[in-house]
Design an enzyme around this catalytic site. Structure first.
Site, PDB file in Angstrom:
ATOM      1  N   TYR A 141       0.913  -1.234  -0.083  1.00  0.00           N
ATOM      2  CA  TYR A 141       0.088  -0.033  -0.079  1.00  0.00           C
ATOM      3  C   TYR A 141       0.706   1.349   0.100  1.00  0.00           C
ATOM      4  O   TYR A 141       0.239   2.424  -0.361  1.00  0.00           O
ATOM      5  CB  TYR A 141      -1.019   0.044   1.318  1.00  0.00           C
ATOM      6  CG  TYR A 141      -2.095  -0.764   1.071  1.00  0.00           C
ATOM      7  CD1 TYR A 141      -2.165  -2.216   1.098  1.00  0.00           C
ATOM      8  CD2 TYR A 141      -3.306  -0.361   1.104  1.00  0.00           C
ATOM      9  CE1 TYR A 141      -3.297  -2.883   0.990  1.00  0.00           C
ATOM     10  CE2 TYR A 141      -4.429  -0.983   0.807  1.00  0.00           C
ATOM     11  CZ  TYR A 141      -4.504  -2.395   1.022  1.00  0.00           C
ATOM     12  OH  TYR A 141      -5.496  -3.032   1.092  1.00  0.00           O
ATOM     13  N   LYS A 191       4.747 -15.175   1.700  1.00  0.00           N
ATOM     14  CA  LYS A 191       4.714 -16.061   0.725  1.00  0.00           C
ATOM     15  C   LYS A 191       6.093 -16.147   0.304  1.00  0.00           C
ATOM     16  O   LYS A 191       6.766 -15.870  -0.593  1.00  0.00           O
ATOM     17  CB  LYS A 191       4.143 -15.326  -0.715  1.00  0.00           C
ATOM     18  CG  LYS A 191       3.937 -15.836  -1.924  1.00  0.00           C
ATOM     19  CD  LYS A 191       2.916 -16.820  -1.972  1.00  0.00           C
ATOM     20  CE  LYS A 191       3.063 -17.408  -3.213  1.00  0.00           C
ATOM     21  NZ  LYS A 191       2.342 -18.963  -3.471  1.00  0.00           N
ATOM     22  N   ASP A 223      -1.521 -18.648   0.139  1.00  0.00           N
ATOM     23  CA  ASP A 223      -2.446 -19.191  -0.721  1.00  0.00           C
ATOM     24  C   ASP A 223      -3.219 -20.392  -0.052  1.00  0.00           C
ATOM     25  O   ASP A 223      -4.192 -20.490   0.043  1.00  0.00           O
ATOM     26  CB  ASP A 223      -1.906 -19.560  -2.085  1.00  0.00           C
ATOM     27  CG  ASP A 223      -0.537 -20.421  -1.998  1.00  0.00           C
ATOM     28  OD1 ASP A 223       0.014 -20.400  -0.755  1.00  0.00           O
ATOM     29  OD2 ASP A 223       0.245 -20.939  -3.015  1.00  0.00           O
ATOM     30  N   ASP A 247      -5.909  -7.713   4.270  1.00  0.00           N
ATOM     31  CA  ASP A 247      -7.074  -7.066   3.423  1.00  0.00           C
ATOM     32  C   ASP A 247      -7.899  -8.304   3.070  1.00  0.00           C
ATOM     33  O   ASP A 247      -9.167  -8.189   3.120  1.00  0.00           O
ATOM     34  CB  ASP A 247      -6.575  -6.184   2.574  1.00  0.00           C
ATOM     35  CG  ASP A 247      -7.947  -5.270   1.957  1.00  0.00           C
ATOM     36  OD1 ASP A 247      -8.780  -4.866   2.776  1.00  0.00           O
ATOM     37  OD2 ASP A 247      -7.969  -5.184   0.775  1.00  0.00           O
ATOM     38  N   ASP A 251     -11.576 -10.002   4.606  1.00  0.00           N
ATOM     39  CA  ASP A 251     -12.982 -10.097   3.927  1.00  0.00           C
ATOM     40  C   ASP A 251     -13.294 -11.557   3.784  1.00  0.00           C
ATOM     41  O   ASP A 251     -14.360 -11.889   3.960  1.00  0.00           O
ATOM     42  CB  ASP A 251     -12.725  -9.424   2.527  1.00  0.00           C
ATOM     43  CG  ASP A 251     -13.166  -7.880   2.613  1.00  0.00           C
ATOM     44  OD1 ASP A 251     -13.018  -7.310   3.580  1.00  0.00           O
ATOM     45  OD2 ASP A 251     -13.824  -7.478   1.558  1.00  0.00           O
TER      46      ASP A 251
HETATM   47  C1  IPM Z   1     -10.214  -1.659   4.307  1.00  0.00           C
HETATM   48  C2  IPM Z   1     -10.420  -1.212   3.059  1.00  0.00           C
HETATM   49  C3  IPM Z   1      -9.235  -0.224   2.544  1.00  0.00           C
HETATM   50  C4  IPM Z   1      -7.971  -0.894   2.682  1.00  0.00           C
HETATM   51  C5  IPM Z   1      -9.322   0.535   1.322  1.00  0.00           C
HETATM   52  C6  IPM Z   1     -10.524   1.292   1.316  1.00  0.00           C
HETATM   53  C7  IPM Z   1      -8.025   1.338   0.969  1.00  0.00           C
HETATM   54  O1  IPM Z   1     -10.354  -2.279   2.091  1.00  0.00           O
HETATM   55  O2  IPM Z   1     -10.118  -1.124   5.371  1.00  0.00           O
HETATM   56  O3  IPM Z   1     -10.284  -2.776   4.408  1.00  0.00           O
HETATM   57  O4  IPM Z   1      -7.679  -1.913   1.757  1.00  0.00           O
HETATM   58  O5  IPM Z   1      -7.330  -1.010   4.054  1.00  0.00           O
HETATM   59 MN    MN Z   2     -10.821  -4.190   2.819  1.00  0.00          MN
END
Ligand code: IPM
Ligand code: MN
Ligand code: NAD
Length: 358
Positions: A141, A191, A223, A247, A251
């Site tokens: 990032y 990785k 992975d 990240d 999710d």
């Molecule tokens: C999160 C989001 C952010 C990230 C984006 C909006 C930059 O996806 O907080 O998980 O990738 O960290």
């Molecule tokens: Mn995110």
């Protein structure tokens, strides 16, 4: 005042869910006899529309002065075509970096009442309780070089995954400390079979293990970790990983719990703390009272645990959520026989449940 809380509602469902988080925060603070000074500030697309910047100086100054920040989400289609530096998401990334919020704790805990809401089988997800410790201020990032350049008639896009040993050390130490307070197993995810930056990560993690003899450290490639998360999630206790891997994996872990609307987070540094649901601004459901506010309310619980040093209050929030989920559901976790409610009503139900606790 005992604490000075800055609310950054942001875009899309951000204002809807932070309003519900605030209801819970007010009830809890009153019960704990804490006096809170509450303030608000714009960030993201909302701030860009007002000031031309996704993180106005005044917002950053308030954030620096706050005891803790309660944040919703930023971003949306309206701002997608803006130059990168002024996109809503750039404001959030800049804030994380400016406050040095290097450790992002994302707990994926399956509430038994909603284990059926997961797209995975109940017998796979029931009992899952994972803490993802995501590095938040480094890696792909923020690495240099970055950008898009023209070279010999071709366009080249570049980002760099870079960590120095001290950045790895502080996040892995955080992982060890969190694991020590849980089931004492730390899984470091990278990785290292393909990336030098991951090789260094593994070396540093391995080198720290001797200092935490109570915690069992294991390693896994990202992975395989993505696969194991959905194959057998209960094997994982605390998982520490770099920014982008974290990240993505968080999710994925959210879907074990039934919905991304159930996953809270704490972004911690040495001096500052920000609490936010892990989801985004959900433009597809924004403005329709459909969002699940529980991730934000659970983030308020994390604020009591990590900023106010009151883990019992966090546990109370969990009990209240457990109770309310017995009967009530937002659309994302709705199932037969339950009563469907909107975002605001779910917030009211939670606040009432917290108020009614002995
Ligand atoms: C999160 C989001 C952010 C990230 C984006 C909006 C930059 O996806 O907080 O998980 O990738 O960290
Ligand atoms: Mn995110
Ligand atoms: P998203 O998390 O906003 O939404 C993904 C899906 O999950 C959507 O279908 C959405 O309706 C659903 N969802 C999300 N939160 C929910 C909730 N509380 N209750 C019920 N359903 C929920 O991810 P996206 O669609 O990839 O991104 C939308 C925007 O949000 C983009 O601009 C993105 O950059 C931004 N974003 C911001 C943050 C943040 O501010 N921390 C995090 C992720 C994405």
């Amino acid at each position: 005042m005992d604490a000075n809380i800055l609310v950054i509602a942001g875009d899309g469902v951000g204002p809807e869910v932070t309003a519900q988080g605030l209801k819970a925060l007010k009830v809890l603070a009153k019960r704990e006899r804490m006096r809170l000074a509450l303030d608000e500030a714009p960030m993201g697309g909302a701030a860009y529309d007002l000031t031309g910047s996704p993180l106005p100086d005044a917002t950053l100054a308030k954030a620096r002065a706050a005891t803790a920040i309660l944040f919703g989400a930023v971003g949306g289609p309206k701002w997608e075509k803006l130059p990168f530096a002024v996109r809503p998401e750039a404001g959030l990334l800049k804030l994380r970096r400016a406050l040095e919020l290097y450790a992002n704790l994302r707990p994926a805990k399956v509430f038994d009442a909603v284990a059926d809401a997961s797209t995975l089988k109940r017998e796979v997800v029931a009992g899952t309780d994972i803490m993802v410790v995501r590095e938040l201020t480094g890696g792909l990032y923020f690495g240099e070089p970055r950008g898009i350049r023209d070279e010999g008639g071709r366009r080249i896009g570049v980002n760099t995954m870079v960590y120095d040993d001290l950045e790895i050390e502080r996040i892995v130490r955080m992982g060890f400390k969190i694991a020590a307070g849980r089931r004492k197993r730390l899984l470091s995810v990278e990785k290292a079979n393909a990336l030098e930056v991951s090789q260094l990560w593994r070396e540093v993690a391995t080198g720290l293990a001797g200092e935490y003899p109570d915690v069992a450290l294991t390693h896994m490639y990202v992975d395989n970790a993505a696969m194991q998360l959905v194959r057998a999630p209960r094997q994982i206790d605390t998982l520490v990983t770099e920014n982008l891997f974290g990240d993505i994996l968080s999710d994925e872990a959210a879907m074990l719990t039934g919905s991304i609307g159930l996953l809270p987070s704490a972004s911690l540094g040495e001096r500052h703390a920000l609490y936010e649901p892990i989801h985004g601004s959900a433009p597809d459901i924004a403005g329709r009272d459909l969002a699940n506010p529980l991730a934000t309310i659970l983030s308020v619980g994390m604020m009591f645990r990590y900023t106010f040093g009151k883990p019992a209050v966090d546990e109370r929030v969990h009990r209240a959520v457990t109770g309310v989920l017995e009967r009530y559901r937002t659309a994302d976790i709705m199932s037969a026989g339950k009563t469907q409610v909107g975002c605001a009503e779910m917030g009211d139900l939670l606040a009432a449940a917290l108020e009614a606790q002995p």
